[in-house]
Motif scaffolding. Structure first.
Motif, short mmCIF file in Angstrom:
data_model
loop_
_atom_site.label_atom_id
_atom_site.label_comp_id
_atom_site.label_asym_id
_atom_site.label_seq_id
_atom_site.Cartn_x
_atom_site.Cartn_y
_atom_site.Cartn_z
N ALA A 1 0.86 -1.26 -0.04
CA ALA A 1 0.17 0.03 0.01
C ALA A 1 0.88 1.25 -0.01
N ALA A 2 2.02 1.05 0.88
CA ALA A 2 2.81 2.26 0.98
C ALA A 2 3.53 2.41 -0.50
N ALA A 3 3.78 1.45 -1.27
CA ALA A 3 4.59 1.77 -2.59
C ALA A 3 3.46 2.31 -3.65
N HIS A 4 2.45 1.73 -3.42
CA HIS A 4 1.34 2.15 -4.32
C HIS A 4 0.98 3.29 -4.25
N TYR A 5 0.63 3.96 -2.91
CA TYR A 5 0.46 5.53 -2.69
C TYR A 5 1.67 6.38 -2.94
N THR A 6 2.73 5.90 -2.74
CA THR A 6 3.99 6.69 -3.07
C THR A 6 4.12 6.85 -4.55
N ALA A 7 3.70 5.94 -5.38
CA ALA A 7 3.80 6.02 -6.80
C ALA A 7 2.78 6.93 -7.33
N LYS A 8 1.38 6.50 -6.53
CA LYS A 8 0.36 7.74 -7.11
C LYS A 8 0.55 9.19 -6.67
N ILE A 9 1.25 9.32 -5.29
CA ILE A 9 1.59 10.75 -5.14
C ILE A 9 2.76 11.32 -5.94
N ALA A 10 3.73 10.57 -6.50
CA ALA A 10 4.59 10.86 -7.26
C ALA A 10 4.24 11.36 -8.51
N ALA A 11 3.10 10.43 -9.08
CA ALA A 11 2.41 10.81 -10.37
C ALA A 11 1.80 12.07 -10.35
N THR A 12 0.84 12.15 -9.14
CA THR A 12 0.32 13.78 -9.11
C THR A 12 1.23 14.82 -9.10
N ALA A 13 2.31 14.60 -8.25
CA ALA A 13 3.18 15.48 -8.28
C ALA A 13 4.02 15.97 -9.78
N ALA A 14 4.27 14.82 -10.37
CA ALA A 14 4.66 15.07 -11.85
C ALA A 14 3.63 15.74 -12.75
N ALA A 15 2.31 15.30 -12.77
CA ALA A 15 1.34 15.97 -13.47
C ALA A 15 1.34 17.39 -13.10
N LEU A 16 1.21 17.73 -11.54
CA LEU A 16 1.14 19.08 -11.37
C LEU A 16 2.37 19.94 -11.78
N ALA A 17 3.53 19.42 -11.79
CA ALA A 17 4.78 19.97 -12.22
C ALA A 17 4.60 20.49 -13.71
N GLU A 18 4.16 19.44 -14.38
CA GLU A 18 3.86 19.45 -15.89
C GLU A 18 2.92 20.62 -16.11
N ALA A 19 1.88 20.50 -15.54
CA ALA A 19 0.75 21.55 -15.75
C ALA A 19 1.22 22.88 -15.28
N ASP A 20 2.08 23.02 -14.22
CA ASP A 20 2.68 24.56 -14.02
C ASP A 20 3.46 24.96 -15.04
N ALA A 21 4.63 23.90 -15.61
CA ALA A 21 5.31 24.43 -16.73
C ALA A 21 4.54 25.05 -18.05
N ASN A 22 3.51 24.14 -18.09
CA ASN A 22 2.77 24.59 -19.25
C ASN A 22 2.03 25.57 -19.16
N GLU A 23 1.31 26.02 -17.93
CA GLU A 23 0.97 27.23 -17.67
C GLU A 23 1.82 28.61 -18.03
N GLN A 24 3.29 28.30 -17.02
CA GLN A 24 4.14 29.40 -17.36
C GLN A 24 4.50 29.76 -18.96
N ARG A 25 4.62 28.68 -19.49
CA ARG A 25 4.96 28.82 -20.84
C ARG A 25 3.70 29.58 -21.53
N ARG A 26 2.44 29.07 -21.54
CA ARG A 26 1.44 29.84 -22.08
C ARG A 26 1.36 31.33 -21.50
N GLN A 27 1.64 31.58 -20.27
CA GLN A 27 1.83 32.86 -19.89
C GLN A 27 3.02 33.80 -20.57
N THR A 28 4.05 33.08 -20.60
CA THR A 28 4.95 33.76 -21.41
C THR A 28 4.68 33.99 -22.75
#
Length: 123
Positions: free
Chosen positions: A38-65
């Protein structure tokens, strides 16, 4: 103590304690493995969510620029057009002032045809 363990009740009690210890050990092992999964499953899920958030943030920064750069280009074009218009107006005022100074009817109290034409050019 040894005599008690060799008696039928002692053997039964020792077997029950051993079985209970085996069950507790098995439960602890299974539960620990389940926790690790369970810990490994949710750690992977949290990492995927963090990666998606980082990508969305980078896309928004690019769009604003991109949007800011486009706005700056439009602003620069508008400023250049205003400066060109201002230069034209300055040239028109200079030319009209020169014509007004050369007008032979400049001292008359009423407007002459040349004065009216110069005023119409300002409109």
């Amino acid at each position: 103590m040894i005599a008690f363990l060799l008696s039928p009740v002692g053997r039964w009690l020792a077997g029950a304690v051993a079985a209970l210890a085996l069950l507790v050990g098995a439960y602890t092992y299974v539960d620990h493995k389940g926790y690790q999964r369970a810990a490994a499953h949710y750690t992977a899920k949290i990492a995927a969510t963090a990666a998606a958030l980082a990508e969305a943030d980078a896309n928004e920064q690019r769009r604003q620029t991109i949007a800011n750069n486009a706005a700056k280009q439009r602003e620069a074009a508008a400023i250049a057009a205003l400066e060109a218009q201002e230069a034209d107006n300055i040239e028109l005022r200079r030319r009209l002032a020169s014509e007004a100074q050369q007008d032979p009817d400049a001292d008359r109290p009423s407007l002459g045809a040349g004065s009216v034409q110069r005023l119409n050019k300002i409109r």
